[in-house]
Motif scaffolding. Structure first.
Motif: not given
Length: 339
Positions: A149-151, A190-192, A197-198
């Motif tokens: 879902v994110y890359s 990247i955290r943004r 954390r999930e």
């Protein structure tokens, strides 16, 4: 064609069953050393690459290869003289090389991971983070229920980071601190973009991750994947970062070219693993080459576009969520658009 090596896989595709690998070859060619500093491929690296590809061409001809796909990643992609280089490759070897972007790298790698973990509930269960640290960049994907879902592709390549400090003459400890600070800065970005954390599963890809799995006492579920305890993985990363290149060569009997990237790559894995809640690190036998091979087979069978469209739609929905889109409206517009 990567930043530090050129690699070849020759395989046959039986009517039933997966492709069968006949031969693999690898040649160390430092395409990234000049590309990541001067922005151009240097003459010695170009000549070394051409000689390696001539050898690959002979191997391909000896097997009577019918179909092939040759791709280049970040080092060639970023070089200002890449077109001249690719023309020379075509003239000397007859090989057409395709320069792929980060999203295509992520797609092909995901295909290889999914095949390596076929029958395993890992990817379909908890949220997972896929990380591959290469020479020029790090490819990172966040999976939810087994679907990306994110890359993204980030400037965390081991050779790139090392070249950025090529003129540094400080101590090894200071160099490691500079690496660490650089990695932390990019991980904040990247955290943004991704909910790191999930993630409850951490899947580490690449030669340096496989080397770490070989050196630690990870339980091997089967020959396709190594299962390493989080603390063992982190401890090995810390231990490796404390050693300079000569000490790494002496301890692990590795070639100089290999140890140049090892410590920097493991710093990236360590920092990203700290961001997740994963208790284990899975290290599958999955490579970009394996993904290319699977994609060629599936495309020949008419299935390739299904994988592409599923990943593109999942990424589009994730992008929409990031910018707080109206999902029902967006899906209605999509429905009208494809009628």
């Amino acid at each position: 064609m990567g930043a530090s090596a050129l690699r070849l896989v020759v395989a046959e595709t039986p009517p039933e069953g997966p492709p069968r690998v006949l031969e693999e070859a690898s040649r160390a060619v430092a395409l990234g050393k000049d590309a990541f500093t001067s922005g151009r491929l240097g003459a010695p690296a170009i000549e070394a690459a051409l000689r390696a590809l001539e050898g690959f061409r002979r191997i391909m001809d000896s097997y009577g290869v019918v179909h092939y796909r040759a791709v280049a990643t970040s080092a060639v992609r970023e070089a200002l003289n890449r077109d001249t280089f690719l023309d020379r490759v075509k003239m000397r070897t007859g090989i057409d090389v395709e320069v792929i972007d980060g999203s295509e790298e992520n797609r092909l790698t995901y295909m290889a991971v999914r095949e390596a973990l076929r029958g395993d509930e890992t990817l379909g269960g908890a949220d997972s983070l896929l990380v591959e640290v290469g020479g020029g960049s790090a490819d990172i994907s966040f999976l939810r229920k087994g679907e990306p879902v994110y890359s993204g592709t980030y400037a965390l390549g081991a050779i790139r980071m090392r070249q950025n400090l090529a003129s540094w003459h400080g101590s090894h400890e200071q160099r490691v601190r500079l690496f660490h600070r650089h990695v932390q800065n990019i991980v904040e970005d990247i955290r943004r973009e991704m909910p790191l954390r999930e993630a409850r599963q951490f899947v580490a890809l690449g030669g340096d991750a496989r080397f770490t799995a070989d050196q630690t006492v990870g339980e091997a579920r089967d020959r396709r994947v190594r299962d390493v305890d989080r603390e063992r993985f982190l401890a090995f990363c810390e231990e490796t970062a404390a050693l300079d290149e000569d000490q790494l060569v002496d301890r692990y009997r590795l070639p100089q070219a290999r140890v140049e990237s090892l410590a920097a790559a493991l710093l990236v894995y360590r920092e990203l693993l700290h961001e997740t809640g994963a208790a284990r690190v899975l290290v599958p036998e999955a490579t970009l080459r394996a993904g290319l091979l699977l994609d060629m087979v599936r495309t020949a069978e008419g299935h390739g576009i299904e994988d592409v469209s599923k990943q593109v739609l999942a990424s589009a929905a994730a992008l929409g969520e990031k910018y707080r889109y109206d999902e029902s409206h967006a899906r209605h517009v999509a429905h009208l658009a494809i009628r």
